[in-house]
Each structure stands twice: as C-alpha cells, then as structure tokens.
Write an enzyme that holds these catalytic residues in place. Structure first.
Site, PDB file in Angstrom:
ATOM      1  N   THR A 125      18.156 -49.494   2.823  1.00  0.00           N
ATOM      2  CA  THR A 125      16.716 -49.336   3.047  1.00  0.00           C
ATOM      3  C   THR A 125      16.469 -48.477   4.283  1.00  0.00           C
ATOM      4  O   THR A 125      15.619 -47.580   4.281  1.00  0.00           O
ATOM      5  CB  THR A 125      16.057 -50.713   3.218  1.00  0.00           C
ATOM      6  OG1 THR A 125      16.309 -51.516   2.064  1.00  0.00           O
ATOM      7  CG2 THR A 125      14.562 -50.583   3.423  1.00  0.00           C
ATOM      8  N   GLN A 149      13.547 -50.687  -3.095  1.00  0.00           N
ATOM      9  CA  GLN A 149      13.282 -50.246  -1.730  1.00  0.00           C
ATOM     10  C   GLN A 149      13.497 -48.739  -1.596  1.00  0.00           C
ATOM     11  O   GLN A 149      14.586 -48.236  -1.865  1.00  0.00           O
ATOM     12  CB  GLN A 149      14.179 -50.974  -0.724  1.00  0.00           C
ATOM     13  CG  GLN A 149      13.899 -52.460  -0.613  1.00  0.00           C
ATOM     14  CD  GLN A 149      14.796 -53.293  -1.498  1.00  0.00           C
ATOM     15  OE1 GLN A 149      15.227 -52.841  -2.561  1.00  0.00           O
ATOM     16  NE2 GLN A 149      15.088 -54.512  -1.069  1.00  0.00           N
ATOM     17  N   GLN A 187       7.757 -49.748  -3.197  1.00  0.00           N
ATOM     18  CA  GLN A 187       8.260 -50.834  -2.358  1.00  0.00           C
ATOM     19  C   GLN A 187       8.753 -50.264  -1.019  1.00  0.00           C
ATOM     20  O   GLN A 187       9.517 -49.296  -0.985  1.00  0.00           O
ATOM     21  CB  GLN A 187       9.403 -51.574  -3.057  1.00  0.00           C
ATOM     22  CG  GLN A 187       9.917 -52.766  -2.271  1.00  0.00           C
ATOM     23  CD  GLN A 187      10.886 -53.632  -3.066  1.00  0.00           C
ATOM     24  OE1 GLN A 187      11.014 -53.474  -4.278  1.00  0.00           O
ATOM     25  NE2 GLN A 187      11.548 -54.569  -2.408  1.00  0.00           N
ATOM     26  N   ASP A 188       8.291 -50.885   0.078  1.00  0.00           N
ATOM     27  CA  ASP A 188       8.747 -50.526   1.437  1.00  0.00           C
ATOM     28  C   ASP A 188       8.365 -49.102   1.841  1.00  0.00           C
ATOM     29  O   ASP A 188       9.185 -48.337   2.356  1.00  0.00           O
ATOM     30  CB  ASP A 188      10.269 -50.689   1.558  1.00  0.00           C
ATOM     31  CG  ASP A 188      10.713 -52.136   1.498  1.00  0.00           C
ATOM     32  OD1 ASP A 188       9.845 -53.017   1.357  1.00  0.00           O
ATOM     33  OD2 ASP A 188      11.919 -52.388   1.585  1.00  0.00           O
ATOM     34  N   ASP A 225       5.611 -55.259  -0.095  1.00  0.00           N
ATOM     35  CA  ASP A 225       5.961 -55.197   1.338  1.00  0.00           C
ATOM     36  C   ASP A 225       5.813 -53.784   1.884  1.00  0.00           C
ATOM     37  O   ASP A 225       6.665 -53.295   2.632  1.00  0.00           O
ATOM     38  CB  ASP A 225       7.408 -55.664   1.555  1.00  0.00           C
ATOM     39  CG  ASP A 225       7.697 -57.026   0.962  1.00  0.00           C
ATOM     40  OD1 ASP A 225       6.758 -57.819   0.811  1.00  0.00           O
ATOM     41  OD2 ASP A 225       8.869 -57.295   0.635  1.00  0.00           O
ATOM     42  N   ARG A 235       3.663 -61.564   3.546  1.00  0.00           N
ATOM     43  CA  ARG A 235       4.604 -62.673   3.392  1.00  0.00           C
ATOM     44  C   ARG A 235       5.643 -62.579   4.518  1.00  0.00           C
ATOM     45  O   ARG A 235       5.908 -61.489   5.051  1.00  0.00           O
ATOM     46  CB  ARG A 235       5.274 -62.657   2.017  1.00  0.00           C
ATOM     47  CG  ARG A 235       6.097 -61.428   1.698  1.00  0.00           C
ATOM     48  CD  ARG A 235       6.822 -61.589   0.370  1.00  0.00           C
ATOM     49  NE  ARG A 235       7.635 -60.415   0.035  1.00  0.00           N
ATOM     50  CZ  ARG A 235       8.606 -60.425  -0.882  1.00  0.00           C
ATOM     51  NH1 ARG A 235       8.896 -61.543  -1.528  1.00  0.00           N
ATOM     52  NH2 ARG A 235       9.291 -59.330  -1.144  1.00  0.00           N
ATOM     53  N   TRP A 295       8.856 -62.080   6.142  1.00  0.00           N
ATOM     54  CA  TRP A 295      10.202 -61.550   5.972  1.00  0.00           C
ATOM     55  C   TRP A 295      11.192 -62.253   6.892  1.00  0.00           C
ATOM     56  O   TRP A 295      12.326 -62.530   6.515  1.00  0.00           O
ATOM     57  CB  TRP A 295      10.168 -60.047   6.246  1.00  0.00           C
ATOM     58  CG  TRP A 295      11.465 -59.334   6.091  1.00  0.00           C
ATOM     59  CD1 TRP A 295      12.503 -59.679   5.278  1.00  0.00           C
ATOM     60  CD2 TRP A 295      11.867 -58.137   6.757  1.00  0.00           C
ATOM     61  NE1 TRP A 295      13.535 -58.767   5.399  1.00  0.00           N
ATOM     62  CE2 TRP A 295      13.162 -57.809   6.306  1.00  0.00           C
ATOM     63  CE3 TRP A 295      11.250 -57.301   7.690  1.00  0.00           C
ATOM     64  CZ2 TRP A 295      13.854 -56.686   6.765  1.00  0.00           C
ATOM     65  CZ3 TRP A 295      11.929 -56.181   8.143  1.00  0.00           C
ATOM     66  CH2 TRP A 295      13.225 -55.889   7.684  1.00  0.00           C
TER      67      TRP A 295
END
Length: 578
Positions: free
Chosen positions: A339, A369, A391-392, A413, A481, A483
């Site tokens: 990532t 990711q 994502q990310d 996220d 949320r 992590w």
C-alpha cells in the site's frame, strides 16, 4: 606469685581488657551491612526509575532502560529522555541491518511484494533515524529543549508510525515468515518511542530556553532571524518575502509572457519545457534546498509514478488546475505492491506544496488498496488539488499536513493514515464500490494515546460522487472506522449528505478500539448530520463545547500559524473564518 607481681599483672590486664572491649564496641563494615547499604541504594534508584516511568504504556521496558543508563540518578528527566532516544536509535540501526539481511540472503527468492516491503522498511527506518536525530538536536542544551514540544511530539509520533508501516508490508501470505525476523525489534522500537512520548509529556510543562528574539515584530527582511526554523514573524527561514504570495498568483500559462511567478523548471508533454516528465524535473531539483524550488507542470496527462524523496525539501508543484495537469498511474496491492509503495505521487521531503494538480490511481476497485497521494512530508500543503481513486485514495501517512479546497474521491477508507492533518473547505466524494462493499470516508491510524495525530474534517462537503448519487440506497456509507487502537477523527461544521448511514461510524473488527478511539462530531449540517441514531461506543461523542472542538483546528492540531502564512494559501486558524 607475690602481691606485687599480682598487682602489676592486674594493671597490665585491665587496660588490655578495656581495649578489647572498646574494639568490640566500635562498628566496622561487615558483609551484611555493606549488602544492606547496597540494597537500599539500589532500591532508591529503582524507585526513582519507577517514578520516571509512571504513566508509560511499557513500564518494565522503561525501568530497565533507565536503570542501564550510567548515573541516571544524577541526570535531569530531559537528559534521561535523550539517553532513551539514543538507545532507540541504536536499535533502529540494528533493525536496518536485519532488514538488509532479508534482502541479501533471499535476493533471488523474494516476491515483488516482499521486495517492496523490504524497500519500504529501509526507507522508513532511515526516516526514523532522521526524526530521532532531530529530536536529540531539539532536546540539546543546558536549559532544555530549544524547539517547542509540539515539534518533538510530532517527530516521535512519526517515528512510531514508521515501524508499524514497515510491518504492514509483511502482513500477508509467505511474508509472515520474513516478518518474524524483524517484528520483535520493531515492536521494541515502537515501545521505546511510546515511553519517550509519555516522558515528554512530563517534561513539557517545565521551563526551557526562551529565545531572546521572541519580542517585537519587524517588517525588515534583514532583521528577520532564523529561530527554530522560523523567523520572528513566523515564516520558515527558507521562505523569502517575495515568494510568500506565490500560490495566490495565476499559473504561468495564464499570465502570459509577463508572468511574475518565479519558476525554476518547466515540465511539458509537448517538449516546450525543460523536461517532458515530472520525475526528471524532481531529480534535477537541488537537495536540501532552503529556498522554494518551483516546478511548473503544464496541462497534460503524465503517466508516471512520482516520488519527492527525503532530500528534496521545499519543492512546489504548480499546475494549470484540477483536471488540466493530471498525474496518473495504477500501482496496487493485487499486482504486488505494498500500500505504501502503490502511490501515484509520494512526497517525503519537508515543506512540499502543490497547487492546481490532479493525482489519480487508475487501478480501479477490483485491485483493492491503490493510493493516489501519499504524503509523509512535514509541513506539506495542498491547495486546489484533486485526488481520485477507490480504496485508500489519500494517504496522509505522518507528520503535519494541510489540504484546502481539494476534492477527494474514493470508496473504502479513502482518507487514511496517521498524520496530524486538517482538511479545510474540501469536498469528499464517496464513489460506487463493488457489490457488497461499504464506503468509509476515513480510517485513522493512531497507535498510541500520546501521539499528537488525527484527521480533522473542517467545513467540508461530505457527499456522494455522481455514480453513487444515482444509487445511494444500494450501499452503506460511513464517516469512518478505527484502523488502529487509538484512532482519532472529527467532522466539524461540515455539510453531511444523506448518503451517510444514520449510525455514522463502522466497526473495524468486533469491539476493537471502541473504548479507546476518539470520534467526534461538532455542529455539522445537512441531512446526514443528525446524531440521534449514532453509534453508542464509549469513544464516540457529540462535541458540544467550542473549546473542545478547537483542539482540532489548523492552529492547534498542526500549529498552522507557525508555517502556513508563508505559503500564500488561504486558511483560517480557528473553527471559522471570522
């Protein structure tokens, strides 16, 4: 024996007996008393070490480390903290050696993911050494720290985050075997840094050197002295007065031949600039520059991964605007990148600024990711930029960052990391995810209660992108949320659309972090801002007091008043512009 002889004998014996008795009465060191004295001495030192370590998360490690410091009982707490950091730095260098051994011993058998995990770790451990060295410099001096404690806490917070990021690269599959060779050392380093943060908190209220130049302000550039990296009016020492309004100017292409913007290099796809790729221009920029180095990137789509390395300080990317100057790439974890390494644009060198660019990771939702921008650049700022991914998308990894009037698009996220970061007057757009997926705007990664990190969403628009807006009810969307265990995120004075689920927030894994996180909402508006059906976690709260909310402003979370004025970016230090 006659009487005379007997009398003489008595005269002789009596003094001898008295002498013997006196000798018996005189105390002298014995093994038992010496041992007792040593025991008391040791016990006193142990109690002192325990006192210093009170409130740390890893007291046994703290006590053993302090007890190993020669003559620690004669040292100030600041000096002891310096010694702990030196011990930590030595362990970081040992971990560097261990990680290097993984690569040298398995050079031909490492997968692409493992290769990048090793590369990540070596880079992050190098960053940690730099950060610890900076802390030692800041703590040096007979009368205490020469820089404010926020700076020191920032560098220690980043140093801890680096170790966890390193380990995350070895989290899956066969990499777990390699992880075992390095994880104990990295955990040890993180625990040392955690203890250092707790001890720093103890000494932060004590007197330390006050710079004699903190006084009346001067308007004369020649009179502005460099104090702790800032001049007396709060501008970084590398920022000249003529550059301070740079970002408020029109881009060179719009200003015509008479542009007043000082551009150092030009990047153009059509060959009209100094370079046709951004990476080439960055490589040509000077190392450790104390003056602003401007790279003007003309309109066009640049298909490349760009990294602004640690040595490339005070770089500025100046584009022609969102959707005009575009950087695109598609690295992702499915194709074997970590990532951390998947970012289309990664900036590490301190003092980075970007204006008027779009950064996109085009990997798509099926590749999981896939980061568009990663920043672990201290005092970095992004103005009128956009970041696109799934994502990310946006990875404010560590240190202090500011985003103003930026657009961020993603699904899962899509604003995540462990920086101290403020997003002010930005737009957060949740996109349509894969079937059965949920959207989550944020996933903050604070690992320790003493880290001065967190995500602050201030006066932003929190809504759905066009694809999701057409099908809002098909997917659940949440504000954030946890992590990591001490995840900290606030949404304040923002417009929250009805795309957000009434519960507001989502669990990461069962009851993990629900007691230790800090999630807050303050005076938001819009149909999704109603808090009556929000989660009932111990760590969640509706903030009702302006003084509590003010902890997460530009002024207080990222010390923006000390560095943002020089950037020419519009911002407000407190909760509102007034």
């Amino acid at each position: 024996m006659n009487v005379t002889t007997k009398t003489k004998l008595i005269k002789i014996l009596i003094p001898t007996s008295i002498t013997f008795i006196i000798i018996l009465l005189i105390p002298k060191p014995t093994f038992e008393t010496s041992t007792k004295s040593h025991h008391i001495h040791t016990q006193n030192h142990l109690q002192l070490a325990e006192s210093h370590c009170d409130g740390t998360l890893y007291p046994d490690l703290c006590i053993s480390t302090i007890s190993s410091i020669p003559h620690f009982h004669k040292k100030s707490l600041t000096e002891i903290l310096q010694d702990i950091i030196r011990v930590t730095e030595a362990e970081v260098r040992a971990s560097e050696h261990n990680v290097s051994d993984i690569e040298s011993g398995n050079r031909h058998s490492l997968t692409r993911l493992q290769h990048y995990a090793v590369k990540d770790c070596l880079e992050l451990l190098g960053d940690t050494i730099d950060e610890l060295e900076t802390v030692l410099d800041d703590l040096a001096g007979q009368c205490g720290p020469t820089r404010n404690f926020t700076d020191i806490g920032t560098y220690l917070s980043a140093a801890m985050t680096n170790q966890y990021t390193c380990l995350e690269g070895f989290a899956g599959g066969s990499s777990r075997t390699l992880r075992k060779f390095i994880q104990n050392g990295l955990f040890h380093i993180s625990q040392h840094v955690s203890n250092s943060l707790a001890i720093l908190k103890k000494i932060s209220g004590t007197n330390h050197c006050k710079n004699k130049n903190h006084g009346s302000l001067s308007n004369n550039d020649d009179d502005l002295e460099d104090v702790n990296g800032l001049d007396r009016v709060g501008f970084p020492g590398w920022m000249k007065r003529k550059d301070r309004r740079l970002l408020q100017s029109a881009p060179p292409s719009a200003a015509g031949n008479g542009s007043s913007i000082p551009v150092d290099l030009v990047v153009a796809k059509d060959g009209s600039g100094n370079f046709s790729s951004i990476e080439e221009a960055v490589s040509a920029a000077p190392n450790r520059s104390r003056t602003r180095f401007v790279i003007y990137i003309k309109s066009g789509v640049y298909f490349e991964n760009v990294e602004v390395e640690r040595l490339k300080s005070n770089i500025m990317f100046l584009g022609d605007g969102i959707g005009k100057t575009i950087i695109k790439a598609n690295r992702n974890v499915v194709d074997g990148y970590t990532t951390f390494r998947s970012a289309t644009l990664a900036v590490v060198g301190p003092g980075f600024i970007a204006k008027g660019i779009t950064v996109e990771n085009t990997a798509g939702p099926t590749k999981h990711q896939a980061v568009a921008l990663r920043s672990n650049s201290d005092l970095s700022a992004f103005y009128q930029c956009s970041f696109l991914g799934y994502q990310d998308t946006l990875y404010p990894h560590s240190l202090r960052q500011f985003y103003r009037e930026c657009d961020i698009y993603g699904t899962i996220d899509f604003v995540f990391g462990n920086a101290a970061v403020v997003l002010q007057n930005c737009n957060l757009y949740a996109r349509e995810p894969l079937p059965r997926q949920k959207n989550i705007y944020t996933a903050q990664g604070r690992e320790d209660p003493n880290q001065n990190t967190g995500i602050s969403i201030l006066n932003c628009k929190v809504t759905a992108a066009a694809d999701l807006a057409a099908n809002k009810t098909a997917y659940k969307t949440y504000l954030g949320r946890p992590w990591k265990e001490y995840s900290r995120t606030v949404f304040m004075l923002s417009n929250i659309d009805d795309v957000v689920d009434p519960a507001g927030w989502l669990e990461w894994d069962g009851d993990f972090a629900l007691n230790t996180l800090f999630y807050g909402e303050y005076m938001n508006r819009g149909p999704g801002s109603n808090t009556s059906a929000r989660v009932s976690w111990p760590g969640y709260r509706v903030i009702t007091n302006a003084s509590d909310a003010s902890k997460f402003t530009v002024e207080n979370l990222i010390s923006g008043g000390e560095w943002l004025p020089s950037y020419g970016i519009p911002y407000y230090p407190n909760l509102t512009e007034n």
